[in-house]
Motif scaffolding. Structure first.
Motif, PDB file in Angstrom:
ATOM      1  N   ASP A 235       0.950  -1.772  -0.112  1.00  0.00           N
ATOM      2  CA  ASP A 235      -0.185   0.086  -0.126  1.00  0.00           C
ATOM      3  C   ASP A 235       0.594   1.561  -0.006  1.00  0.00           C
ATOM      4  O   ASP A 235       0.914   1.998   0.656  1.00  0.00           O
ATOM      5  N   LEU A 236       1.857   0.969  -1.528  1.00  0.00           N
ATOM      6  CA  LEU A 236       2.415   2.418  -0.949  1.00  0.00           C
ATOM      7  C   LEU A 236       1.495   3.878  -2.407  1.00  0.00           C
ATOM      8  O   LEU A 236       1.092   3.087  -3.358  1.00  0.00           O
ATOM      9  N   PRO A 237       1.912   5.042  -1.964  1.00  0.00           N
ATOM     10  CA  PRO A 237       1.382   6.168  -2.802  1.00  0.00           C
ATOM     11  C   PRO A 237       2.683   5.090  -4.124  1.00  0.00           C
ATOM     12  O   PRO A 237       3.476   5.192  -4.590  1.00  0.00           O
ATOM     13  N   ALA A 238       0.827   4.923  -5.322  1.00  0.00           N
ATOM     14  CA  ALA A 238       1.762   4.962  -6.777  1.00  0.00           C
ATOM     15  C   ALA A 238       3.133   6.228  -7.161  1.00  0.00           C
ATOM     16  O   ALA A 238       2.907   7.709  -7.304  1.00  0.00           O
ATOM     17  N   ALA A 239       3.924   5.884  -7.635  1.00  0.00           N
ATOM     18  CA  ALA A 239       5.105   7.009  -7.939  1.00  0.00           C
ATOM     19  C   ALA A 239       6.595   5.943  -8.657  1.00  0.00           C
ATOM     20  O   ALA A 239       6.288   5.439  -8.435  1.00  0.00           O
ATOM     21  N   ASN A 240       7.132   7.240  -8.964  1.00  0.00           N
ATOM     22  CA  ASN A 240       8.749   6.972  -9.413  1.00  0.00           C
ATOM     23  C   ASN A 240       9.252   7.261  -8.293  1.00  0.00           C
ATOM     24  O   ASN A 240       9.604   8.628  -8.096  1.00  0.00           O
ATOM     25  N   TYR A 241       9.817   6.013  -7.806  1.00  0.00           N
ATOM     26  CA  TYR A 241      11.121   6.104  -6.150  1.00  0.00           C
ATOM     27  C   TYR A 241      12.126   6.016  -7.132  1.00  0.00           C
ATOM     28  O   TYR A 241      12.631   5.383  -7.929  1.00  0.00           O
ATOM     29  N   THR A 242      13.500   7.216  -6.041  1.00  0.00           N
ATOM     30  CA  THR A 242      14.473   6.610  -6.482  1.00  0.00           C
ATOM     31  C   THR A 242      15.647   6.646  -6.167  1.00  0.00           C
ATOM     32  O   THR A 242      16.589   6.637  -5.706  1.00  0.00           O
ATOM     33  N   LYS A 243      14.758   6.686  -4.427  1.00  0.00           N
ATOM     34  CA  LYS A 243      16.022   6.539  -3.291  1.00  0.00           C
ATOM     35  C   LYS A 243      15.202   5.164  -2.358  1.00  0.00           C
ATOM     36  O   LYS A 243      14.031   5.908  -2.476  1.00  0.00           O
ATOM     37  N   VAL A 244      16.326   5.288  -1.303  1.00  0.00           N
ATOM     38  CA  VAL A 244      15.869   4.115  -0.595  1.00  0.00           C
ATOM     39  C   VAL A 244      16.093   4.327   0.743  1.00  0.00           C
ATOM     40  O   VAL A 244      17.526   4.544   0.984  1.00  0.00           O
ATOM     41  N   THR A 245      15.771   4.572   1.619  1.00  0.00           N
ATOM     42  CA  THR A 245      16.263   4.996   3.151  1.00  0.00           C
ATOM     43  C   THR A 245      16.458   3.635   4.520  1.00  0.00           C
ATOM     44  O   THR A 245      15.406   3.984   4.504  1.00  0.00           O
ATOM     45  N   PHE A 246      17.323   3.143   4.804  1.00  0.00           N
ATOM     46  CA  PHE A 246      16.671   2.529   5.315  1.00  0.00           C
ATOM     47  C   PHE A 246      17.841   2.699   7.294  1.00  0.00           C
ATOM     48  O   PHE A 246      18.861   3.039   7.029  1.00  0.00           O
ATOM     49  N   GLY A 247      17.038   1.419   8.359  1.00  0.00           N
ATOM     50  CA  GLY A 247      17.605   1.577   9.436  1.00  0.00           C
ATOM     51  C   GLY A 247      18.557   0.361   9.676  1.00  0.00           C
ATOM     52  O   GLY A 247      18.117  -0.440   8.673  1.00  0.00           O
ATOM     53  N   VAL A 248      20.014   0.387  10.109  1.00  0.00           N
ATOM     54  CA  VAL A 248      20.267  -1.086  11.262  1.00  0.00           C
ATOM     55  C   VAL A 248      20.252  -1.689  12.277  1.00  0.00           C
ATOM     56  O   VAL A 248      20.462  -0.128  13.317  1.00  0.00           O
ATOM     57  N   GLY A 249      19.369  -1.772  12.123  1.00  0.00           N
ATOM     58  CA  GLY A 249      18.946  -2.135  14.065  1.00  0.00           C
ATOM     59  C   GLY A 249      17.041  -1.166  13.923  1.00  0.00           C
ATOM     60  O   GLY A 249      16.551  -1.194  13.056  1.00  0.00           O
ATOM     61  N   VAL A 250      17.243  -1.635  15.351  1.00  0.00           N
ATOM     62  CA  VAL A 250      16.012  -0.530  16.540  1.00  0.00           C
ATOM     63  C   VAL A 250      16.079   0.998  16.579  1.00  0.00           C
ATOM     64  O   VAL A 250      17.194   1.036  17.569  1.00  0.00           O
ATOM     65  N   ASP A 251      15.793   1.752  15.977  1.00  0.00           N
ATOM     66  CA  ASP A 251      16.146   3.022  16.844  1.00  0.00           C
ATOM     67  C   ASP A 251      15.823   3.218  17.962  1.00  0.00           C
ATOM     68  O   ASP A 251      14.783   2.730  18.800  1.00  0.00           O
ATOM     69  N   LYS A 252      16.630   3.966  19.078  1.00  0.00           N
ATOM     70  CA  LYS A 252      16.247   4.563  20.456  1.00  0.00           C
ATOM     71  C   LYS A 252      14.921   5.002  21.238  1.00  0.00           C
ATOM     72  O   LYS A 252      14.171   4.363  21.874  1.00  0.00           O
ATOM     73  N   GLU A 253      14.171   5.825  19.905  1.00  0.00           N
ATOM     74  CA  GLU A 253      12.739   6.226  19.927  1.00  0.00           C
ATOM     75  C   GLU A 253      11.742   5.009  20.284  1.00  0.00           C
ATOM     76  O   GLU A 253      10.672   5.252  20.811  1.00  0.00           O
ATOM     77  N   GLN A 254      12.515   4.335  19.214  1.00  0.00           N
ATOM     78  CA  GLN A 254      11.430   2.751  19.346  1.00  0.00           C
ATOM     79  C   GLN A 254      11.339   1.918  21.061  1.00  0.00           C
ATOM     80  O   GLN A 254      10.574   1.705  21.514  1.00  0.00           O
ATOM     81  N   TRP A 255      13.284   1.446  20.877  1.00  0.00           N
ATOM     82  CA  TRP A 255      13.119   1.128  22.255  1.00  0.00           C
ATOM     83  C   TRP A 255      12.492   1.590  23.252  1.00  0.00           C
ATOM     84  O   TRP A 255      12.187   0.660  24.552  1.00  0.00           O
ATOM     85  N   GLN A 256      12.661   2.989  23.631  1.00  0.00           N
ATOM     86  CA  GLN A 256      12.324   3.567  24.994  1.00  0.00           C
ATOM     87  C   GLN A 256      10.715   3.421  24.826  1.00  0.00           C
ATOM     88  O   GLN A 256      10.625   4.167  25.865  1.00  0.00           O
ATOM     89  N   ALA A 257       9.990   3.195  23.964  1.00  0.00           N
ATOM     90  CA  ALA A 257       8.697   3.193  24.290  1.00  0.00           C
ATOM     91  C   ALA A 257       8.237   2.056  24.710  1.00  0.00           C
ATOM     92  O   ALA A 257       7.088   1.539  25.547  1.00  0.00           O
ATOM     93  N   GLY A 258       9.802   1.427  25.364  1.00  0.00           N
ATOM     94  CA  GLY A 258       9.066  -0.051  26.192  1.00  0.00           C
ATOM     95  C   GLY A 258       8.833  -1.241  25.418  1.00  0.00           C
ATOM     96  O   GLY A 258       8.388  -1.617  24.568  1.00  0.00           O
ATOM     97  N   ALA A 259       8.329  -2.256  26.323  1.00  0.00           N
ATOM     98  CA  ALA A 259       8.338  -3.832  25.972  1.00  0.00           C
ATOM     99  C   ALA A 259       6.661  -3.660  25.549  1.00  0.00           C
ATOM    100  O   ALA A 259       6.710  -4.320  24.638  1.00  0.00           O
ATOM    101  N   THR A 260       6.357  -3.157  26.340  1.00  0.00           N
ATOM    102  CA  THR A 260       4.456  -2.822  25.575  1.00  0.00           C
ATOM    103  C   THR A 260       4.593  -1.977  24.499  1.00  0.00           C
ATOM    104  O   THR A 260       3.899  -2.870  23.690  1.00  0.00           O
ATOM    105  N   GLY A 261       4.978  -1.598  23.990  1.00  0.00           N
ATOM    106  CA  GLY A 261       4.852  -0.733  23.262  1.00  0.00           C
ATOM    107  C   GLY A 261       6.047  -0.783  21.478  1.00  0.00           C
ATOM    108  O   GLY A 261       6.349  -0.473  20.407  1.00  0.00           O
ATOM    109  N   GLN A 262       6.875  -1.799  21.879  1.00  0.00           N
ATOM    110  CA  GLN A 262       7.228  -2.577  20.343  1.00  0.00           C
ATOM    111  C   GLN A 262       6.473  -4.242  19.706  1.00  0.00           C
ATOM    112  O   GLN A 262       6.600  -4.374  18.652  1.00  0.00           O
ATOM    113  N   GLY A 263       5.243  -3.957  20.256  1.00  0.00           N
ATOM    114  CA  GLY A 263       4.257  -4.874  19.141  1.00  0.00           C
ATOM    115  C   GLY A 263       5.157  -6.570  19.358  1.00  0.00           C
ATOM    116  O   GLY A 263       4.848  -7.090  20.014  1.00  0.00           O
TER     117      GLY A 263
END
Length: 265
Positions: A109-137
């Protein structure tokens, strides 16, 4: 006769002009899907676990038994420079060489478009980890099942790279483990941005696949050169899971991904 030939050429040229305009003026709307494949290699050779001898630039020979890493927070850049951020709650994946089903990340379900670059993280960002165990889904249970947690308090393993090695000073194979993640004051999360060699044409009728090569040799030998034999103090194996080398390895990890090609079919 010459006039007829000239007229025919003019009609063909006009037809080509209309076709070009039609392609340029394509209306892109709706949503579509995109696949991102991670293909693990070592210095240009497709990776084979356990048996393949992989020689580093430091002349250490590695037999890799396991490689897993977390890919997260995927952002796609369109040709007009705007971006689409994949929903954060769905944007955590574990690539495990031993499990072929994990090699391709299927984004929906991405918007239809011509995409030219991809960016991603390696690992779990600190903000997500700080959401606590119940915030990880569901991802917390997924990471635990995959062995990609040290403990909840210590957090996630971002990269888990394991096997055996020999060198000029280590003639009998001994184990090695390189695990990145949170250590002390260093969080060791890194972001990778890759330009696409060919636009990824996301449409309701087209699901592009971005083929990314991961060169595992660069974990130890890239911006920084890390020797396993220098981290084998008692001769029983090299374990790099913290200390001064881990931020250096994190900098290396950021360089190990490259786009090989894009399929638009």
């Amino acid at each position: 006769m010459k006039n007829l030939i000239y007229k025919a050429i003019a009609v063909l040229a006009l037809s080509a002009t209309f076709t070009a305009c039609s392609n340029d003026d394509e209306t892109i709307s709706g949503t579509g899907n995109l696949a991102i494949e991670f293909d693990n290699s070592f210095k240009g050779d497709d990776l084979i676990l356990d048996t393949q001898a992989n020689t580093t630039v430091s002349n250490e020979v590695l037999k890799i038994s396991s490689i897993k890493y977390i890919i997260s927070n995927i952002v796609l850049t369109k040709e007009d420079g705007t971006t689409f951020t994949y929903p954060k709650s769905e944007s955590y994946f574990i690539v495990n060489e031993a499990d072929i089903a994990t090699h391709v990340l299927n984004l929906k379900d991405l918007p239809a478009a011509n995409y030219t670059k991809v960016t991603f993280g390696v690992g779990v960002d600190k903000e997500q980890w700080q959401a606590g165990a119940t915030g990880q889904g569901d991802f917390l249970a997924t990471a635990q099942a995959a062995g990609m947690m040290w403990s909840w308090s210590a957090g996630y393993k971002f990269v888990a790279f394991e096997g055996t090695f020999t060198s000029a000073t280590v003639t009998t194979p001994v184990p090695f483990k390189v695990h990145t993640g949170q250590t002390g004051t260093d969080y060791n999360y890194t972001t990778v941005a890759l330009d696409l060699k060919t636009k990824a044409l996301v449409r309701s009728t087209i699901t592009p696949q971005i083929h990314i090569i991961t060169d595992l040799a660069k974990i130890l030998n890239s911006t920084n050169v890390i020797k396993l034999s220098d981290n084998n103090p008692n001769g029983t194996g090299a374990n790099i899971m913290g200390g001064a080398n881990l931020p250096l390895i994190t900098a290396n990890v950021a360089t190990m991904f490259s786009v090989d090609h894009v399929h638009n079919d």
